[in-house]
Design a protein around this motif. Structure first.
Motif, mmCIF file in Angstrom:
data_model
loop_
_atom_site.group_PDB
_atom_site.id
_atom_site.type_symbol
_atom_site.label_atom_id
_atom_site.label_comp_id
_atom_site.label_asym_id
_atom_site.label_seq_id
_atom_site.Cartn_x
_atom_site.Cartn_y
_atom_site.Cartn_z
ATOM 1 N N THR A 82 4.804 27.139 27.887
ATOM 2 C CA THR A 82 4.856 27.634 29.253
ATOM 3 C C THR A 82 5.354 26.500 30.136
ATOM 4 O O THR A 82 4.697 25.462 30.227
ATOM 5 C CB THR A 82 3.457 28.087 29.732
ATOM 6 O OG1 THR A 82 3.021 29.136 28.874
ATOM 7 C CG2 THR A 82 3.500 28.569 31.169
ATOM 8 N N LEU A 83 6.513 26.682 30.741
ATOM 9 C CA LEU A 83 7.058 25.662 31.632
ATOM 10 C C LEU A 83 6.646 25.963 33.068
ATOM 11 O O LEU A 83 6.826 27.088 33.537
ATOM 12 C CB LEU A 83 8.588 25.633 31.535
ATOM 13 C CG LEU A 83 9.163 25.228 30.184
ATOM 14 C CD1 LEU A 83 10.685 25.325 30.213
ATOM 15 C CD2 LEU A 83 8.724 23.819 29.806
ATOM 16 N N PRO A 84 6.105 24.987 33.771
ATOM 17 C CA PRO A 84 5.746 25.220 35.170
ATOM 18 C C PRO A 84 6.984 25.454 36.030
ATOM 19 O O PRO A 84 8.058 24.916 35.744
ATOM 20 C CB PRO A 84 5.031 23.937 35.585
ATOM 21 C CG PRO A 84 5.132 22.989 34.458
ATOM 22 C CD PRO A 84 5.775 23.660 33.297
ATOM 23 N N THR A 85 6.827 26.236 37.053
ATOM 24 C CA THR A 85 7.959 26.567 37.934
ATOM 25 C C THR A 85 8.395 25.391 38.793
ATOM 26 O O THR A 85 9.493 25.410 39.329
ATOM 27 C CB THR A 85 7.602 27.738 38.859
ATOM 28 O OG1 THR A 85 6.462 27.382 39.624
ATOM 29 C CG2 THR A 85 7.329 29.004 38.056
ATOM 30 N N CYS A 86 7.572 24.377 38.908
ATOM 31 C CA CYS A 86 7.882 23.257 39.793
ATOM 32 C C CYS A 86 8.739 22.176 39.135
ATOM 33 O O CYS A 86 9.042 21.171 39.758
ATOM 34 C CB CYS A 86 6.593 22.641 40.324
ATOM 35 S SG CYS A 86 5.512 22.074 39.011
ATOM 36 N N LEU A 87 9.154 22.390 37.901
ATOM 37 C CA LEU A 87 10.023 21.399 37.254
ATOM 38 C C LEU A 87 11.368 21.337 37.972
ATOM 39 O O LEU A 87 11.892 22.368 38.404
ATOM 40 C CB LEU A 87 10.265 21.766 35.793
ATOM 41 C CG LEU A 87 9.104 21.578 34.837
ATOM 42 C CD1 LEU A 87 9.467 22.146 33.469
ATOM 43 C CD2 LEU A 87 8.717 20.119 34.731
ATOM 44 N N PRO A 88 11.945 20.142 38.078
ATOM 45 C CA PRO A 88 13.301 20.063 38.639
ATOM 46 C C PRO A 88 14.254 20.921 37.810
ATOM 47 O O PRO A 88 14.202 20.908 36.584
ATOM 48 C CB PRO A 88 13.651 18.576 38.510
ATOM 49 C CG PRO A 88 12.347 17.872 38.376
ATOM 50 C CD PRO A 88 11.419 18.836 37.691
ATOM 51 N N THR A 89 15.084 21.687 38.491
ATOM 52 C CA THR A 89 16.046 22.566 37.819
ATOM 53 C C THR A 89 17.394 21.861 37.772
ATOM 54 O O THR A 89 18.013 21.625 38.801
ATOM 55 C CB THR A 89 16.170 23.904 38.578
ATOM 56 O OG1 THR A 89 14.877 24.481 38.668
ATOM 57 C CG2 THR A 89 17.106 24.848 37.850
ATOM 58 N N PRO A 90 17.858 21.531 36.582
ATOM 59 C CA PRO A 90 19.103 20.765 36.490
ATOM 60 C C PRO A 90 20.343 21.645 36.516
ATOM 61 O O PRO A 90 20.293 22.827 36.214
ATOM 62 C CB PRO A 90 18.982 20.108 35.110
ATOM 63 C CG PRO A 90 18.233 21.125 34.303
ATOM 64 C CD PRO A 90 17.239 21.747 35.275
ATOM 65 N N VAL A 91 21.447 21.021 36.880
ATOM 66 C CA VAL A 91 22.759 21.583 36.574
ATOM 67 C C VAL A 91 23.070 21.008 35.202
ATOM 68 O O VAL A 91 23.089 19.795 35.013
ATOM 69 C CB VAL A 91 23.821 21.157 37.598
ATOM 70 C CG1 VAL A 91 25.199 21.635 37.163
ATOM 71 C CG2 VAL A 91 23.471 21.676 38.979
ATOM 72 N N THR A 92 23.259 21.882 34.218
ATOM 73 C CA THR A 92 23.407 21.440 32.839
ATOM 74 C C THR A 92 24.847 21.614 32.370
ATOM 75 O O THR A 92 25.444 22.665 32.580
ATOM 76 C CB THR A 92 22.464 22.251 31.918
ATOM 77 O OG1 THR A 92 21.130 22.096 32.394
ATOM 78 C CG2 THR A 92 22.550 21.781 30.491
ATOM 79 N N TYR A 93 25.356 20.576 31.737
ATOM 80 C CA TYR A 93 26.689 20.612 31.155
ATOM 81 C C TYR A 93 26.524 20.609 29.643
ATOM 82 O O TYR A 93 25.923 19.701 29.076
ATOM 83 C CB TYR A 93 27.516 19.402 31.599
ATOM 84 C CG TYR A 93 27.675 19.337 33.090
ATOM 85 C CD1 TYR A 93 28.644 20.098 33.737
ATOM 86 C CD2 TYR A 93 26.837 18.550 33.867
ATOM 87 C CE1 TYR A 93 28.779 20.064 35.110
ATOM 88 C CE2 TYR A 93 26.965 18.509 35.242
ATOM 89 C CZ TYR A 93 27.931 19.259 35.861
ATOM 90 O OH TYR A 93 28.057 19.234 37.217
ATOM 91 N N TYR A 94 27.050 21.609 28.995
ATOM 92 C CA TYR A 94 26.989 21.749 27.542
ATOM 93 C C TYR A 94 28.350 21.345 27.003
ATOM 94 O O TYR A 94 29.323 22.090 27.119
ATOM 95 C CB TYR A 94 26.629 23.184 27.184
ATOM 96 C CG TYR A 94 26.486 23.483 25.716
ATOM 97 C CD1 TYR A 94 25.926 22.571 24.829
ATOM 98 C CD2 TYR A 94 26.896 24.698 25.203
ATOM 99 C CE1 TYR A 94 25.784 22.867 23.482
ATOM 100 C CE2 TYR A 94 26.755 25.012 23.858
ATOM 101 C CZ TYR A 94 26.199 24.083 23.010
ATOM 102 O OH TYR A 94 26.063 24.384 21.679
ATOM 103 N N LEU A 95 28.432 20.134 26.445
ATOM 104 C CA LEU A 95 29.691 19.598 25.968
ATOM 105 C C LEU A 95 29.934 20.083 24.542
ATOM 106 O O LEU A 95 29.102 19.883 23.663
ATOM 107 C CB LEU A 95 29.663 18.068 26.001
ATOM 108 C CG LEU A 95 29.288 17.436 27.347
ATOM 109 C CD1 LEU A 95 29.326 15.921 27.252
ATOM 110 C CD2 LEU A 95 30.173 17.940 28.469
ATOM 111 N N VAL A 96 31.077 20.719 24.335
ATOM 112 C CA VAL A 96 31.435 21.253 23.023
ATOM 113 C C VAL A 96 32.815 20.738 22.629
ATOM 114 O O VAL A 96 33.609 20.341 23.482
ATOM 115 C CB VAL A 96 31.418 22.802 22.999
ATOM 116 C CG1 VAL A 96 30.021 23.329 23.280
ATOM 117 C CG2 VAL A 96 32.414 23.376 23.986
ATOM 118 N N CYS A 97 33.069 20.755 21.325
ATOM 119 C CA CYS A 97 34.391 20.393 20.817
ATOM 120 C C CYS A 97 34.570 21.047 19.457
ATOM 121 O O CYS A 97 33.621 21.582 18.877
ATOM 122 C CB CYS A 97 34.552 18.872 20.719
ATOM 123 S SG CYS A 97 33.441 18.073 19.565
ATOM 124 N N ALA A 98 35.779 20.994 18.962
ATOM 125 C CA ALA A 98 36.083 21.551 17.649
ATOM 126 C C ALA A 98 35.223 20.851 16.597
ATOM 127 O O ALA A 98 34.913 19.661 16.727
ATOM 128 C CB ALA A 98 37.563 21.370 17.328
#
Length: 190
Positions: A82-98
């Motif tokens: 259970t994650l608390p709602t007060c956690l900082p919400t990140p902008v997440t970058y999902y780096l992918v490649c071949a």
């Protein structure tokens, strides 16, 4: 590089004082124990992140709760979280490649390959599928230098996930992750 470009502080998601315990837990085979250690480290890092954000300092981290939850679930952890709602919400970058480039990059790393690294390589499709339940910006990095990837990221809007991202809450896909209530009774963050 991203922290410097954003004039942000780089916060390690496994703080230094966790490193001896991390090494010990990583030598063992209990995926739930490892998941709990990483969650504890992340909650500790989240306190530091919140302090920086409250003082107006931007923050960059190399990974966050999405990585911990997805990788450990793909490795067989069955703990409900259970994650608390007060956690900082990140902008997440999902780096992918071949895949061939990914394998080349992994081989070129100056880092010993742990048992957990090797195990994670056997479940990359499950990890990638589980990431789909988190809102994040997918950045294709095949053929790009780190500097070029940085330019792509810094040219991207940082105010939230793109409209084509899956914006459902963590745990919205029960076949990937257990239900993760976001507003648990009695949860409080300082």
């Amino acid at each position: 590089m991203l922290a410097a470009a954003r004039q942000a502080v780089l916060v390690p998601t496994v703080p230094a004082f966790y490193q001896p315990l991390r090494r010990e837990v990583d030598r063992r085979t209990n995926v739930e124990a490892r998941m709990c250690l990483y969650l504890s480290a992340l909650f500790t890092a989240a306190e530091e992140i919140q302090r920086h954000l409250r003082s107006g300092v931007p923050v960059v981290v190399e990974s966050y709760f999405a990585r911990c939850l997805t990788s450990h679930r793909a490795l067989g952890a069955r703990l409900g979280v259970t994650l608390p709602t007060c956690l900082p919400t990140p902008v997440t970058y999902y780096l992918v490649c071949a895949d061939d480039e990914r394998q080349r990059r992994l081989a070129a790393r100056d880092k010993p390959i742990s048992r957990w690294d090797a195990l994670t390589e056997t479940v990359t499709d499950q990890v990638a599928d589980a990431y789909a339940s988190f809102p994040m910006r997918r950045i294709e990095t095949t053929g790009l230098t780190p500097e070029q990837v940085l330019r792509v990221i810094t040219a991207t809007d940082t105010q939230g996930a793109p409209s084509h991202a899956d914006a459902e809450l963590v745990g919205a896909h029960p076949h990937l992750l257990p239900s993760v209530p976001r507003d648990p009774a009695g949860t409080c963050c300082s």
